[in-house]
Design an enzyme around this catalytic site. Structure first.
Site, PDB file in Angstrom:
ATOM      1  N   LYS A 175       0.108   4.231  -0.445  1.00 61.58           N
ATOM      2  CA  LYS A 175      -0.258   5.409   0.208  1.00 61.58           C
ATOM      3  C   LYS A 175      -0.338   6.627  -0.528  1.00 61.58           C
ATOM      4  CE  LYS A 175       0.467   3.306   4.746  1.00 61.58           C
ATOM      5  NZ  LYS A 175       0.040   3.568   6.255  1.00 61.58           N
ATOM      6  N   GLU A 221      -6.974   4.448   7.632  1.00 64.84           N
ATOM      7  CA  GLU A 221      -6.813   6.091   7.182  1.00 64.84           C
ATOM      8  C   GLU A 221      -8.161   6.668   6.730  1.00 64.84           C
ATOM      9  OE1 GLU A 221      -3.099   5.487   5.328  1.00 64.84           O
ATOM     10  OE2 GLU A 221      -2.146   5.046   7.134  1.00 64.84           O
ATOM     11  N   GLU A 250      -5.596  -5.233  10.063  1.00 68.35           N
ATOM     12  CA  GLU A 250      -4.803  -4.176  10.518  1.00 68.35           C
ATOM     13  C   GLU A 250      -5.050  -3.208  11.588  1.00 68.35           C
ATOM     14  OE1 GLU A 250      -2.467  -2.991   6.746  1.00 68.35           O
ATOM     15  OE2 GLU A 250      -4.215  -1.502   6.920  1.00 68.35           O
ATOM     16  N   GLY A 257       2.385   2.057  10.691  1.00 65.54           N
ATOM     17  CA  GLY A 257       3.110   3.060  10.629  1.00 65.54           C
ATOM     18  C   GLY A 257       3.909   3.374  11.856  1.00 65.54           C
ATOM     19  N   SER A 312       3.242  -2.443  10.171  1.00 63.95           N
ATOM     20  CA  SER A 312       4.662  -2.505  10.385  1.00 63.95           C
ATOM     21  C   SER A 312       5.376  -3.924  10.157  1.00 63.95           C
ATOM     22  CB  SER A 312       4.900  -2.112  11.757  1.00 63.95           C
ATOM     23  OG  SER A 312       4.536  -0.836  12.060  1.00 63.95           O
ATOM     24  N   HIS A 343      -9.465   1.172   4.552  1.00 56.91           N
ATOM     25  CA  HIS A 343      -8.432   1.214   5.379  1.00 56.91           C
ATOM     26  C   HIS A 343      -8.461   2.110   6.556  1.00 56.91           C
ATOM     27  CE1 HIS A 343      -4.064   2.460   6.381  1.00 56.91           C
ATOM     28  NE2 HIS A 343      -3.549   1.475   5.750  1.00 56.91           N
ATOM     29  N   ASN A 389       0.979  -1.169  -0.159  1.00 55.38           N
ATOM     30  CA  ASN A 389       0.143   0.110   0.024  1.00 55.38           C
ATOM     31  C   ASN A 389       1.010   1.300   0.195  1.00 55.38           C
ATOM     32  OD1 ASN A 389      -1.647   1.987   0.601  1.00 55.38           O
ATOM     33  ND2 ASN A 389      -2.167   1.514   2.626  1.00 55.38           N
TER      34      ASN A 389
HETATM   35  C1  PEP Z   1      -0.912  -0.004   5.892  1.00 54.69           C
HETATM   36  O1  PEP Z   1      -1.161   1.124   5.829  1.00 54.69           O
HETATM   37  O2  PEP Z   1      -1.559  -0.650   5.551  1.00 54.69           O
HETATM   38  C2  PEP Z   1       0.516  -0.407   6.770  1.00 54.69           C
HETATM   39  C3  PEP Z   1       0.130  -1.692   7.085  1.00 54.69           C
HETATM   40  O3  PEP Z   1       1.463   0.409   6.875  1.00 54.69           O
HETATM   41  P1  PEP Z   1       2.820   0.253   7.540  1.00 54.69           P
HETATM   42  O4  PEP Z   1       3.256  -1.230   7.281  1.00 54.69           O
HETATM   43  O5  PEP Z   1       3.672   1.324   7.391  1.00 54.69           O
HETATM   44  O6  PEP Z   1       2.522  -0.038   9.232  1.00 54.69           O
END
Ligand code: PEP
Length: 250
Positions: free
Chosen positions: A12, A97, A167, A173, A213, A95, A10
């Protein structure tokens, strides 16, 4: 039947079109793994150049977002037919966000899941709890509510073909990864919920990713868990490390 792993990046709101093509050129030779489906979910403006850059490779293109109408007066939005015409196969829906910053609620996300299927896009449906819900041990109920609301009216056959990404928001992040046991616990719970809502055959087929992460150092342990069928990867998807995640089993 073993489920095939699916590793999706992803990106972003990162990568200009020029940078996106350069990243594709870097990653193409690194993400070859016949055992794994590989997806790059990229910003709308990068879809066309990325689709061209990955033509003839094992990489599928995904979108990060879309709107539920096919066309018309929806300034700034992008439709499923536009994505399909550009070669997109997958779309991220729900997601955290988008839920948090763009106010997308479960009713709207359910409409998006329905529209994705009606159009021929495969949803990667995200769910997950905040730190506060985790700390007061309310995360399981929360995630089950998300899954039930977002999949309302979706058929067993459709669910079997889609991807669900667990998630935990506190792990996105932040560098804080859920332990492999924490991730496994929730992915197994989601599969149980799907079995209850549909049947065990559907539950055995749906692919459930972990995201939060995930990186080259922790991917192998997470992906060894029986109910974790892949990863949705943010930060590490923008680096050569993504190739190591895709090749976690080599
Ligand atoms: C994501 O935004 O879907 C995500 C898992 O980000 P990160 O791997 O940076 O935690």
């Amino acid at each position: 039947m073993a489920r095939r792993k699916i590793i999706a990046g992803n990106w972003k709101m990162n990568m200009t079109p020029t940078e996106a093509v350069a990243l594709c050129e870097t990653l193409k030779p690194l993400v070859v793994n016949d055992d794994v489906d590989v997806v790059f979910c990229v910003p709308a403006i990068d879809i066309v150049p990325v689709a061209k850059a990955v033509e003839g490779t094992n990489i599928a293109v995904g979108a990060e977002n879309f709107y539920i109408e096919d066309k018309g007066a929806y300034t700034g939005e992008i439709s499923a037919p536009m994505l399909l015409d550009a070669g997109v196969k997958y779309v991220i829906i729900g997601h955290s966000e988008r839920r948090e910053y763009f106010g997308e609620d479960d009713a709207f996300l359910n409409a998006k899941v329905k529209k994705a299927f009606a159009s021929g896009l495969t949803p990667i449906l995200c769910c997950g709890e905040s730190k506060e819900l985790r700390e007061r041990n309310a995360y399981k109920d929360w995630i089950n509510l998300q899954i039930k609301a977002d999949l309302d009216g979706i058929t067993a056959e459709q669910v079997a073909s889609m991807v669900i990404a667990y998630e935990p928001i506190w792990a996105i992040g932040t560098g804080l990864t859920a332990t492999s046991d924490q991730a496994q616990e929730v992915c197994a719970m989601i599969r149980n919920t799907i079995a209850e809502m549909y049947d065990t055959d559907t539950a055995e087929k749906v692919r459930i990713q972990y995201g939060g992460s995930m990186n080259a150092g922790n991917a192998a342990e997470l992906l060894a868990k029986p109910d974790i069928d892949g990863g949705l990867i943010g930060g590490a998807a923008l680096k050569p490390d993504f190739g190591k995640i895709v090749n976690y089993n080599k």
